[in-house]
Write a protein that holds these residues in place. Structure first.
Motif, PDB file in Angstrom:
ATOM      1  N   ASN A 292       0.826  -1.206   0.000  1.00  0.00           N
ATOM      2  CA  ASN A 292       0.000   0.000   0.000  1.00  0.00           C
ATOM      3  C   ASN A 292       0.865   1.263   0.000  1.00  0.00           C
ATOM      4  OD1 ASN A 292      -2.282   1.632   0.162  1.00  0.00           O
ATOM      5  ND2 ASN A 292      -2.617   1.257   2.335  1.00  0.00           N
ATOM      6  N   GLU A 293       1.964   1.219   0.740  1.00  0.00           N
ATOM      7  CA  GLU A 293       2.845   2.388   0.851  1.00  0.00           C
ATOM      8  C   GLU A 293       3.771   2.552  -0.352  1.00  0.00           C
ATOM      9  OE1 GLU A 293       3.382   2.867   5.691  1.00  0.00           O
ATOM     10  OE2 GLU A 293       4.863   1.720   4.575  1.00  0.00           O
ATOM     11  N   GLU A 294       4.106   1.436  -1.023  1.00  0.00           N
ATOM     12  CA  GLU A 294       5.179   1.491  -2.015  1.00  0.00           C
ATOM     13  C   GLU A 294       4.744   1.217  -3.457  1.00  0.00           C
ATOM     14  OE1 GLU A 294       8.384  -1.011  -0.741  1.00  0.00           O
ATOM     15  OE2 GLU A 294       8.602   0.009   1.194  1.00  0.00           O
ATOM     16  N   ARG A 295       3.564   0.635  -3.655  1.00  0.00           N
ATOM     17  CA  ARG A 295       3.171   0.243  -5.015  1.00  0.00           C
ATOM     18  C   ARG A 295       2.038   1.119  -5.558  1.00  0.00           C
ATOM     19  NH1 ARG A 295       2.631  -6.047  -6.256  1.00  0.00           N
ATOM     20  NH2 ARG A 295       2.048  -5.006  -8.203  1.00  0.00           N
ATOM     21  N   SER A 296       2.395   2.046  -6.439  1.00  0.00           N
ATOM     22  CA  SER A 296       1.379   2.911  -7.051  1.00  0.00           C
ATOM     23  C   SER A 296       0.657   2.192  -8.196  1.00  0.00           C
ATOM     24  CB  SER A 296       2.020   4.197  -7.572  1.00  0.00           C
ATOM     25  OG  SER A 296       3.022   3.887  -8.527  1.00  0.00           O
TER      26      SER A 296
ATOM     27  N   LYS B 279      -3.134   4.561   0.358  1.00  0.00           N
ATOM     28  CA  LYS B 279      -1.857   5.295   0.328  1.00  0.00           C
ATOM     29  C   LYS B 279      -1.433   5.407  -1.129  1.00  0.00           C
ATOM     30  CE  LYS B 279      -0.892   3.846   5.043  1.00  0.00           C
ATOM     31  NZ  LYS B 279      -0.064   3.040   5.953  1.00  0.00           N
ATOM     32  N   LYS B 280      -0.297   4.839  -1.529  1.00  0.00           N
ATOM     33  CA  LYS B 280       0.048   4.846  -2.958  1.00  0.00           C
ATOM     34  C   LYS B 280      -0.880   3.919  -3.734  1.00  0.00           C
ATOM     35  CE  LYS B 280       4.836   6.286  -3.565  1.00  0.00           C
ATOM     36  NZ  LYS B 280       6.164   5.868  -4.063  1.00  0.00           N
TER      37      LYS B 280
END
Length: 365
Positions: free
Chosen positions: A150-154, A172-173
């Motif tokens: 969630n934080e790193e994969r757009s 998130k991202k």
């Protein structure tokens, strides 16, 4: 009544307890670092457990308990914590178990997951299974994995299918869609089938509990999605056998072929009481699906998988017993725990004796 649910929940939070048990005939019981501890006070009467149950349970869930014998749901205790609640009938009376869900998402480092597991979060497709007995921390591990993606994969639309939803994930991202079985959708299998039309990249299945769900998860992994799921098994070989044996005999060869190609990894875990301080420590077995292991799955030779894991450190693999020895050497667990939980007690005892002999020889030199 002697007990208030808000006081009991506050006690669970302040003591760092994992579970609260409500039963007729005993006072409330909390589980602290693996041990059950009774709360000071009189035993609960049938009317007490019913009143405590009604204080947090909706009429719909109570009706479900009356009709089906039990109901599961998530419950927020203000901002302090969330709980996974199981209400059920026991000897004609209401009873409950409330599992505290940590309000803070743990990192993979805090959980103790090896770095090799992080690589699995960026696979374009495939099936990743997190396994272990009830209460071994599978949900926490998966929540940590989802949080990292969630934080790193757009590039990821993450769909979770849970019963009930335990950790809430904010967008998130990535974009995270969380669906609760019996509230948003009738079953895991139905949710998985629908998910394929919702532009998913990552799908989390809370539990592969039946044939329909297993079949749908394997299909989703085959059709280009990264699928995470849990099973109540210990060890990679038992996990693969458990899935295969869930299918009718005439389908098992086909399922082995499918698993050999879609399976990315099996992460098995246990939670053991710490010897050096209060708390528990996670023990892992990591199997990554290499071409050699894929061939063993396809040829129904799962009994040989453990030897491949033993020699697969360069792929990020780790046996349960090597992890137990490592934690024992660090002083985190006792020798008794290491031997009791190992897959090869005689082998691990011999290894521990060799290490002790080597330590004594070094000290003498």
């Amino acid at each position: 009544m002697s007990y208030q649910m808000s006081d009991l929940l506050q006690l669970v939070v302040s003591e760092g307890s994992s579970d609260l048990h409500i039963r007729v005939g005993v006072p409330p019981v909390i589980r602290v670092h693996g041990d059950l501890v009774r709360v000071d006070g009189p035993p609960l009467r049938p009317e007490d457990t019913e009143e405590l149950m009604r204080s947090i349970t909706s009429e719909d869930h109570i009706q479900h308990v009356r009709e089906k014998g039990g109901a599961d749901f998530g419950f927020a205790f203000g901002d302090a914590a969330r709980f996974r609640v199981s209400v059920f009938k026991e000897k004609g009376n209401f009873a409950m178990v409330l599992r505290q869900i940590p309000s803070k998402m743990l990192t993979m480092e805090q959980i103790g997951l090896p770095a090799s597991v992080r690589e699995l979060l960026y696979k374009p497709r495939g099936l990743v299974l997190v396994t272990g007995p009830t209460g071994s921390g599978k949900t926490t591990t998966l929540a940590s994995m989802i949080n990292i993606m969630n934080e790193e994969r757009s590039d990821a639309h993450i769909i979770t299918i849970e019963d009930p939803i335990e950790y809430y994930h904010k967008h998130k991202k990535a974009v995270v869609t969380q669906r609760e079985v019996h509230i948003d959708v009738p079953s895991f299998g139905e949710a998985l089938r629908r998910a394929l039309r919702q532009d998913p990249d990552v799908i989390l299945v809370g539990e592969l509990r039946d044939l329909e769900t297993m079949e749908a998860a394997i299909t989703a992994a085959e059709t280009g999605h990264l699928v995470f799921g849990t099973l109540h098994t210990t060890g990679a070989a038992k996990t693969i056998d458990r899935i295969t044996n869930a299918f009718p005999t005439n389908q098992q060869e086909q399922i082995r072929i499918q698993l050999s190609t879609v399976l990315q990894a099996v992460v098995s875990q246990l939670l053991l009481p710490r010897a050096d301080k209060p708390g528990r420590v996670a023990i892992f077995e990591i199997m990554v699906n290499t071409p050699a292991i894929s061939a063993l799955i396809r040829d129904n030779k799962t009994f040989r998988i453990n030897s491949d894991i033993q020699t697969g450190a360069k792929y990020g693999m780790m046996t349960l017993d090597s992890c137990l020895i490592d934690k024992y050497q660090q002083g985190m667990i006792t020798q008794e725990e290491a031997i009791m939980k190992s897959q090869d007690p005689a082998g691990i005892l011999m290894k521990l004796q060799e290490l002790e002999s080597a330590r004594v020889a070094r000290a003498a030199a």
